[in-house]
Design an enzyme around this catalytic site. Structure first.
Site, PDB file in Angstrom:
ATOM      1  N   GLU A 114       0.817  -1.214   0.000  1.00  0.00           N
ATOM      2  CA  GLU A 114       0.000   0.000   0.000  1.00  0.00           C
ATOM      3  C   GLU A 114       0.853   1.267   0.000  1.00  0.00           C
ATOM      4  OE1 GLU A 114      -3.555   0.077  -0.317  1.00  0.00           O
ATOM      5  OE2 GLU A 114      -2.868  -1.901  -0.941  1.00  0.00           O
ATOM      6  N   HIS A 129     -50.718  14.591  16.121  1.00  0.00           N
ATOM      7  CA  HIS A 129     -50.550  13.142  16.114  1.00  0.00           C
ATOM      8  C   HIS A 129     -51.691  12.477  16.884  1.00  0.00           C
ATOM      9  CE1 HIS A 129     -46.557  14.129  14.758  1.00  0.00           C
ATOM     10  NE2 HIS A 129     -46.150  12.860  14.770  1.00  0.00           N
ATOM     11  N   GLU A 182      -7.418   0.737   6.802  1.00  0.00           N
ATOM     12  CA  GLU A 182      -8.141   0.292   5.604  1.00  0.00           C
ATOM     13  C   GLU A 182      -7.877  -1.195   5.376  1.00  0.00           C
ATOM     14  OE1 GLU A 182      -8.241   1.410   0.830  1.00  0.00           O
ATOM     15  OE2 GLU A 182      -6.514   1.965   2.065  1.00  0.00           O
ATOM     16  N   HIS A 183      -6.615  -1.567   5.265  1.00  0.00           N
ATOM     17  CA  HIS A 183      -6.207  -2.967   5.080  1.00  0.00           C
ATOM     18  C   HIS A 183      -5.461  -3.434   6.321  1.00  0.00           C
ATOM     19  CE1 HIS A 183      -6.859  -2.670   0.662  1.00  0.00           C
ATOM     20  NE2 HIS A 183      -6.322  -1.466   0.789  1.00  0.00           N
ATOM     21  N   HIS A 205       1.235   3.296  -3.341  1.00  0.00           N
ATOM     22  CA  HIS A 205       0.119   4.002  -3.977  1.00  0.00           C
ATOM     23  C   HIS A 205       0.410   5.479  -4.166  1.00  0.00           C
ATOM     24  CE1 HIS A 205      -3.272   1.242  -4.581  1.00  0.00           C
ATOM     25  NE2 HIS A 205      -2.717   0.517  -3.627  1.00  0.00           N
TER      26      HIS A 205
END
Length: 439
Positions: A260, A423, A330-331, A263
């Site tokens: 990762e 109501h 995330e991972h 990226h």
């Protein structure tokens, strides 16, 4: 180069920066993104095309905002057989996994005598799939978004993805889009693309939901437009934690830390372990593997491992798991002696991959799990993209006279208590209406 932190010695400020990762960068650019979004909202196509030509095409020839059928055909011809086969394999696995997520289209149950309640599930009418580019082109992201949207049955699906240097959308992305039944593709990305999808222009019809990861500019734009359009799972810069103990193979721990990190420079990648020996050996292996990674990805990794990434040393496996839960990556890849025991201790992670045979790489492409995951600690409350992201539920209620007689009294009492006279009136006047209608 590799930043190593000892968790117990970090100050609250240092720990806060580590946990926040690239979120601080997003806050810095928000004013600029707000300006761009406002211009697209007020200027429509004129403003949008100005940004598209400036940021998306740059020096590439402007070939139009929307991908044509001729471009789809050209993409199919230019795609290599090897890439086509790999996309097709990933498509089959991802589709099989997501088809199993489909709920019943409707359920109805009698919860009390004469009282019936249930749900009707329908797809969202129009969705946009954001498939980023710039540092590369990602047919895998197209599959991860297009398959659940298609399986859910969305009637209108469009895609935003940036053009390449020739002014064309990536061939593999277009092939993946075609496999998902998507033919509406716009060659744009970034804050202006998110604004166009959210507000709508003459060329880009407004959508009901935007799903997909992106740069910090796209992420900032989605946050700004959250009150205008559903922006889905908060998916920003990539992030991962490799959770390891002394039994892990340091070569694999170091190798998978790179996944990762490559990226982009705003990614986060951490090796979290209580074993100083494992950490030191993993760092040595990283130095061996790095020269094998070409630029610019090698530079991204070096930046990440010295910034929002690196190694975190803890006091114990339990402390490592506690850090993971607080960080909410995330991972998460678990490389410990008993990964299923560690799994029982994990509460917050976008995805959890167990053992050395399940690297993040395979999950990102072919395992079947969706790799569009919450980032920036949002895994504490959000889940991965699923079919459910493209569906909505409407409650259904029905009562016969028995059910009404049972619930009308308690309803009027609660309405009076909460101060809603209309109501209660709707209940009490019904009695008079029905009384007068009886023969």
């Amino acid at each position: 180069m590799i930043c190593t932190r000892t968790l117990s010695t970090l100050s609250p400020a240092e720990l806060s920066v580590l946990k926040r990762r690239a979120q601080a960068n997003i806050e810095e650019i928000t004013p600029r993104v707000q300006e761009m979004a406002d211009k697209v909202r007020s200027g429509g196509d004129e403003a949008l095309l100005g940004y598209v030509k400036q940021f998306d095409f740059g020096e590439a020839p402007f070939t139009g905002l929307k991908v044509t059928e001729a471009e789809f055909a050209e993409a199919e011809k230019s795609l290599s057989p090897e890439v086509r086969a790999a996309v097709d394999e990933a498509y089959a696995n991802i589709k099989s996994f997501h088809e199993k997520q489909l709920p019943e289209p409707m359920w109805f149950a009698e919860i009390r005598p004469g009282v019936f309640a249930g749900e009707k599930v329908t797809p969202i009418d129009r969705v946009a799939l954001y498939v980023p580019g710039g540092k590369g082109y990602f047919p895998s992201v197209m599959l991860m978004l297009g398959i659940p949207a298609s399986v859910a049955g969305c009637s209108s699906i469009c895609v935003c993805t940036p053009p390449n240097k020739e002014g064309r959308a990536d061939s593999a992305v277009l092939h993946a889009a075609a496999m998902c039944g998507v033919r509406e593709v716009y060659k744009m990305a970034g804050a202006h693309a998110i604004a166009a999808l959210g507000y709508g222009t003459a060329s880009v019809p407004r959508v009901d939901k935007i799903v997909g990861p992106g740069s910090i500019y796209a992420t900032a734009a989605k946050r700004l437009l959250a009150g205008v359009v559903d922006v889905g799972v908060p998916a920003g810069p990539s992030e991962s934690i490799i959770l390891a103990d002394e039994h892990a193979d340091p070569a694999i721990a170091g190798l998978d830390l790179l996944i990762e990190a490559e990226h982009g420079p705003d990614s986060a990648a951490l090796l979290v372990t209580h074993s100083a020996e494992l950490a030191a050996k993993a760092a040595e292996h990283i130095e061996i593997y790095l020269p094998k990674v070409p630029e610019p990805r090698r530079g991204y990794i070096e930046t990440v491992l010295g910034n929002y990434g690196g190694i975190v040393l803890t006091d114990s496996l339990e402390a490592s798991c506690d850090f993971v839960n607080e960080y909410a990556p995330e991972h998460l890849e678990i490389l410990v002696k008993d990964p299923f025991l560690a799994l029982s201790r994990i509460r917050n992670a976008g995805e959890i991959l167990l053992g050395p045979y399940t690297p993040i790489s395979i999950s990102n492409y072919c395992l079947g799990l969706n790799a569009i995951l919450p980032t920036g600690r949002f895994a504490r409350s959000y889940s991965a993209v699923t079919v459910h992201d493209f569906l909505k539920r409407a409650g259904i209620g029905y009562m016969d006279e028995r059910g009404y007689d049972r619930l009308s009294g308690p309803t009027a009492i609660l309405a009076d208590y909460e101060g809603f006279p209309s109501h209660a009136l709707a209940i009490r006047e019904r009695a008079e209406i029905w009384k007068n209608k009886k023969p």
